[in-house]
Design a protein around this motif. Structure first.
Motif, PDB file in Angstrom:
ATOM      1  N   GLU A 437     -41.098  -2.006 -39.133  1.00 33.84           N
ATOM      2  CA  GLU A 437     -40.218  -1.153 -38.352  1.00 33.84           C
ATOM      3  C   GLU A 437     -39.105  -2.000 -37.739  1.00 33.84           C
ATOM      4  O   GLU A 437     -39.378  -3.005 -37.081  1.00 33.84           O
ATOM      5  CB  GLU A 437     -41.010  -0.467 -37.243  1.00 33.84           C
ATOM      6  CG  GLU A 437     -40.288   0.672 -36.559  1.00 33.84           C
ATOM      7  CD  GLU A 437     -40.020   1.845 -37.479  1.00 33.84           C
ATOM      8  OE1 GLU A 437     -39.039   2.571 -37.223  1.00 33.84           O
ATOM      9  OE2 GLU A 437     -40.791   2.038 -38.457  1.00 33.84           O
ATOM     10  N   PRO A 438     -37.835  -1.639 -37.946  1.00 34.39           N
ATOM     11  CA  PRO A 438     -36.732  -2.457 -37.409  1.00 34.39           C
ATOM     12  C   PRO A 438     -36.800  -2.586 -35.889  1.00 34.39           C
ATOM     13  O   PRO A 438     -37.072  -1.615 -35.181  1.00 34.39           O
ATOM     14  CB  PRO A 438     -35.485  -1.676 -37.834  1.00 34.39           C
ATOM     15  CG  PRO A 438     -35.914  -0.856 -39.001  1.00 34.39           C
ATOM     16  CD  PRO A 438     -37.345  -0.497 -38.736  1.00 34.39           C
ATOM     17  N   ARG A 439     -36.573  -3.805 -35.425  1.00 42.21           N
ATOM     18  CA  ARG A 439     -36.508  -4.083 -33.989  1.00 42.21           C
ATOM     19  C   ARG A 439     -35.061  -4.395 -33.619  1.00 42.21           C
ATOM     20  O   ARG A 439     -34.171  -4.387 -34.454  1.00 42.21           O
ATOM     21  CB  ARG A 439     -37.427  -5.266 -33.637  1.00 42.21           C
ATOM     22  CG  ARG A 439     -38.888  -4.961 -33.846  1.00 42.21           C
ATOM     23  CD  ARG A 439     -39.803  -6.045 -33.265  1.00 42.21           C
ATOM     24  NE  ARG A 439     -39.779  -7.270 -34.043  1.00 42.21           N
ATOM     25  CZ  ARG A 439     -39.321  -8.430 -33.597  1.00 42.21           C
ATOM     26  NH1 ARG A 439     -38.787  -8.521 -32.384  1.00 42.21           N
ATOM     27  NH2 ARG A 439     -39.356  -9.508 -34.354  1.00 42.21           N
ATOM     28  N   HIS A 440     -34.854  -4.704 -32.334  1.00 42.12           N
ATOM     29  CA  HIS A 440     -33.491  -4.955 -31.861  1.00 42.12           C
ATOM     30  C   HIS A 440     -32.817  -6.098 -32.623  1.00 42.12           C
ATOM     31  O   HIS A 440     -31.620  -6.037 -32.899  1.00 42.12           O
ATOM     32  CB  HIS A 440     -33.512  -5.262 -30.360  1.00 42.12           C
ATOM     33  CG  HIS A 440     -33.444  -4.036 -29.514  1.00 42.12           C
ATOM     34  ND1 HIS A 440     -34.562  -3.469 -28.943  1.00 42.12           N
ATOM     35  CD2 HIS A 440     -32.402  -3.252 -29.157  1.00 42.12           C
ATOM     36  CE1 HIS A 440     -34.201  -2.393 -28.267  1.00 42.12           C
ATOM     37  NE2 HIS A 440     -32.910  -2.235 -28.371  1.00 42.12           N
ATOM     38  N   GLN A 441     -33.595  -7.143 -32.954  1.00 41.66           N
ATOM     39  CA  GLN A 441     -32.989  -8.266 -33.668  1.00 41.66           C
ATOM     40  C   GLN A 441     -32.424  -7.832 -35.020  1.00 41.66           C
ATOM     41  O   GLN A 441     -31.376  -8.319 -35.457  1.00 41.66           O
ATOM     42  CB  GLN A 441     -34.009  -9.391 -33.876  1.00 41.66           C
ATOM     43  CG  GLN A 441     -34.411 -10.103 -32.593  1.00 41.66           C
ATOM     44  CD  GLN A 441     -35.675  -9.525 -32.002  1.00 41.66           C
ATOM     45  OE1 GLN A 441     -35.897  -8.316 -32.041  1.00 41.66           O
ATOM     46  NE2 GLN A 441     -36.510 -10.381 -31.442  1.00 41.66           N
ATOM     47  N   HIS A 442     -33.135  -6.913 -35.692  1.00 43.99           N
ATOM     48  CA  HIS A 442     -32.658  -6.449 -37.000  1.00 43.99           C
ATOM     49  C   HIS A 442     -31.385  -5.610 -36.845  1.00 43.99           C
ATOM     50  O   HIS A 442     -30.437  -5.758 -37.629  1.00 43.99           O
ATOM     51  CB  HIS A 442     -33.753  -5.638 -37.691  1.00 43.99           C
ATOM     52  CG  HIS A 442     -35.055  -6.368 -37.826  1.00 43.99           C
ATOM     53  ND1 HIS A 442     -36.130  -6.119 -37.010  1.00 43.99           N
ATOM     54  CD2 HIS A 442     -35.448  -7.356 -38.664  1.00 43.99           C
ATOM     55  CE1 HIS A 442     -37.132  -6.905 -37.349  1.00 43.99           C
ATOM     56  NE2 HIS A 442     -36.743  -7.674 -38.360  1.00 43.99           N
ATOM     57  N   TYR A 443     -31.387  -4.722 -35.844  1.00 41.76           N
ATOM     58  CA  TYR A 443     -30.184  -3.928 -35.589  1.00 41.76           C
ATOM     59  C   TYR A 443     -29.004  -4.833 -35.232  1.00 41.76           C
ATOM     60  O   TYR A 443     -27.871  -4.608 -35.680  1.00 41.76           O
ATOM     61  CB  TYR A 443     -30.445  -2.925 -34.465  1.00 41.76           C
ATOM     62  CG  TYR A 443     -31.238  -1.719 -34.906  1.00 41.76           C
ATOM     63  CD1 TYR A 443     -30.615  -0.656 -35.557  1.00 41.76           C
ATOM     64  CD2 TYR A 443     -32.601  -1.633 -34.672  1.00 41.76           C
ATOM     65  CE1 TYR A 443     -31.338   0.460 -35.967  1.00 41.76           C
ATOM     66  CE2 TYR A 443     -33.339  -0.526 -35.078  1.00 41.76           C
ATOM     67  CZ  TYR A 443     -32.700   0.515 -35.727  1.00 41.76           C
ATOM     68  OH  TYR A 443     -33.415   1.609 -36.132  1.00 41.76           O
ATOM     69  N   ALA A 444     -29.260  -5.865 -34.411  1.00 39.64           N
ATOM     70  CA  ALA A 444     -28.191  -6.783 -34.013  1.00 39.64           C
ATOM     71  C   ALA A 444     -27.622  -7.517 -35.222  1.00 39.64           C
ATOM     72  O   ALA A 444     -26.404  -7.726 -35.328  1.00 39.64           O
ATOM     73  CB  ALA A 444     -28.709  -7.781 -32.978  1.00 39.64           C
TER      74      ALA A 444
END
Length: 675
Positions: A437-444
């Motif tokens: 599941e994507p976390r903030h680091q992936h979105y960033a």
């Protein structure tokens, strides 16, 4: 019946009380486990009894008294022969003796040490049946046993039933909670002991309390306990010195920690680990590496924790020579096949400017888990080698290794640093296919990739569609891209979002100031600087370091403090003349101050990495690779100048800035001018 009720109240694990055995050789009530453990255990192990002289002597006595058995058990326990302790206990029961208060503590200790929880539960039932539930010394052993096996709730029930609690009782339950990951509960018990009982804590209790404060990161309360240590005259206790050193080191007070460390004449490994780790994790990497070398010189054998801390520190320093020294040390040690150490080595080599050596270590690891694969993918990401990272990712999938969230952070970072927009999008939406599941680091990472490639509106719409509230890394990525592309209004909006989350971080103010400066909005630049002062945000001073003969030299912009500053200045002037002769035009937009053209040009050639580069050129023979570490992002002018300088002086120049590596050679950079 009373015993049965008490056992039921304790909720002892693994117990069933429907089986009852009447045997004069033991006692009238024998719980299920004891009947079914003792005799098979005895039959299986009887052939081994004569390995002990004590057992031979027991077998030679026709009818040994319980005192003989107790003496044997105490001798075996002192020698830590805990399996034999339980075997002798079986003999006691078979000979028709009932254990007493001298027998049972040693049996509990043996069950705890082996470990043998199933046997220990049976012994606890026997303790209650024999009426020892009020014997504090024995019940303390029961608390320790259950705590050791993670049965902390059962241990607390035993503690609650104690009518008389001594310092060992309090310490045992307190230590149990601390060792089982419940530091707040351990601290609550300590406060209860101090407020509701006259018990004075011993050094073991204080060690447990300090460990709990380390876990919760409460330095102030830890200092209060340090005051108790001094008050009770326990400051010379080795275990307390170790724990206090760990407390101060892990809470960032490395100077205080080092003062305590230096008080120990011959530090044990755990103390070396605490100090080296404290240095490495609190921005004192040089000191961590030096302390590790001192440890090796004293012939103290490091463990995996020591090596990983030293490797982490070396990665922070960025010294390739130190990295090679540590790798040589690891290669000749018994930990050369430790997967955690080798993974740290991969990360270290990548951060010290040699992805080639990182890959060599990676290829030599026979059994690669997801952590090893992820470390190498992250290494490629640092260098912007997106294609190599993608190729390795597919090789990982073919090897039947399932990627995790860290793998995808490395992969997306590699795409981001290489400008691979299509690939970055594809792998972001592929994550859920692997259960990640994507976390903030992936979105960033994806926001940074889109925005830096000029897709600012798409990046902004992507942020608005996030399923969670965007954190500072996401808005910060957009803000940085607005600086690169000169988007004043969107940059201002992103800055406002960032300031709302981290009003004290000076870097964000600098980004907004740079956006205004690039657009020539000097009044807005001044306004941002006033806002910084009002909010107490202090800008970090930029500096660059270069490694010469194993030593790091650091320089600031316009630095003239070095003993060879005249030679350095002469070299910077010579480089500037060569650049102009080759037709190089300075990027005046890189000067973020309202200065005249000549002042701007002078400012640009005095940046810290230019000074470090000049120092490297005068100190090393022709052809030597220069390795420079910069704490801030490289400016456009220095990046363009360094490309041309690498061709003019026929040198490879490797620069590690705050974001990534730049490998300059023959007028080109591996980043492809995308950073």
């Amino acid at each position: 019946m009373a015993s049965r009720a008490l056992l039921s109240r304790l909720s002892l694990p693994f117990f069933r009380f429907h089986s009852v055995c009447y045997s004069p050789a033991l006692f009238h009530f024998t719980p299920f486990p004891l009947r079914y453990i003792v005799y098979p255990f005895y039959r299986m192990q009887k052939t081994h009894l004569y390995c002990s002289l004590a057992h031979q002597q027991l077998d030679e006595i026709s009818q040994p008294e319980l005192s003989c058995f107790n003496n044997t058990i105490h001798r075996l326990s002192h020698r830590r022969s805990f399996s034999e302790v339980l075997l002798v206990y079986v003999i006691i029961l078979r000979n028709g003796h009932l254990p007493n208060g001298l027998t049972l503590p040693c049996i509990l200790k043996a069950c705890t040490a082996l470990p043998a929880l199933f046997f220990g539960c049976a012994v606890h039932a026997q303790i209650i049946r024999l009426g020892f539930e009020a014997a504090t010394f024995i019940q303390n052993g029961v608390i320790v046993m259950y705590s050791r096996f993670g049965e902390i709730s059962t241990a607390h029930k035993v503690f609650d039933l104690l009518s008389l609690r001594n310092v060992v009782s309090w310490t045992s339950i307190m230590s149990g909670y601390a060792q089982n990951g419940f530091p707040l509960e351990a601290l609550h018990i300590f406060r209860t002991m101090r407020l509701d009982s006259p018990i004075i804590p011993d050094f073991i209790a204080l060690v447990s309390v300090l460990k709990a404060y380390i876990d919760v990161g409460d330095l102030d309360q830890g200092r209060c306990v340090h005051g108790l240590v001094v008050k009770f005259g326990l400051e010379d206790e080795p275990d307390l010195l170790i724990t206090l050193t760990s407390l101060y080191a892990k809470c960032g007070q490395v100077n205080t920690a080092r003062n305590m460390f230096d008080q120990v004449f011959s530090p044990e490994l755990i103390l070396w680990n605490a100090m080296i780790s404290g240095y490495a994790k609190n921005g004192h990497a040089d000191e961590a590496v030096e302390l590790f070398k001192k440890m090796v010189a004293r012939k103290v054998r490091p463990d995996s924790i020591t090596l990983r801390s030293a490797i982490l520190a070396c990665a922070q320093v960025g010294s390739l020579e130190a990295a090679k020294w540590i790798w040589e040390f690891v290669s000749n040690s018994e930990l050369k096949d430790d997967v955690f150490v080798n993974t740290a080595i991969i990360d270290m080599y990548a951060k010290c400017g040699s992805v080639v050596l990182a890959r060599k270590v990676f290829d030599n690891i026979p059994q690669k888990d997801v952590v090893v694969w992820s470390a190498m993918i992250m290494g490629y990401g640092l260098y912007g080698q997106g294609k190599e990272a993608i190729s390795l990712f597919h090789e990982m999938i073919q090897s039947q290794v399932r990627p995790n969230d860290i793998t995808y952070i490395g992969l997306l970072s590699a795409c981001k640093n290489a400008g691979l927009v299509h690939d970055g999008r594809k792998y972001f939406y592929l994550m859920r296919n692997h259960g990640v599941e994507p976390r903030h680091q992936h979105y960033a990472c994806l926001v940074d990739l889109l925005a830096r490639a000029g897709h600012l509106e798409e990046a902004y719409e992507f942020i608005k569609g996030m399923p969670m509230a965007p954190e500072v890394t996401v808005w910060g990525a957009l803000l940085n891209a607005c600086r690169i592309h000169g988007q004043v209004e969107l940059g201002k909006y992103a800055a406002e979002r960032v300031f709302a989350i981290e009003p004290w971080n000076a870097g964000h103010y600098v980004q907004l100031s740079n956006i205004y400066a690039s657009a020539g909005l000097w009044k807005d630049v001044a306004r941002v600087r006033v806002l910084m002062r009002e909010r107490g945000a202090t800008k970090a001073m930029g500096f660059s370091s270069i490694e010469i003969n194993g030593k790091l030299q650091s320089f600031y912009a316009g630095d003239k403090s070095h003993p060879r500053s005249k030679e350095i200045l002469a070299m910077t002037d010579e480089l500037e003349r060569k650049l102009k002769k080759s037709g190089f035009l300075p990027h005046m937009d890189s000067v973020l101050h309202d200065l005249g053209p000549e002042e701007k040009e002078l400012s640009l050639c005095n940046h810290s990495e230019r000074i470090a580069m000049a120092y490297g050129l005068i100190c090393t023979p022709p052809g030597t690779t220069l390795r420079i570490t910069k704490n801030l992002r490289a400016c456009v002018n220095c990046h363009s100048a360094t490309k041309l300088i690498s061709k003019l002086v026929e040198r490879e120049i490797i620069v590690r800035d705050a974001n990534r590596f730049h490998h300059f050679k023959d007028g080109f950079c591996t980043c492809g001018d995308y950073w």
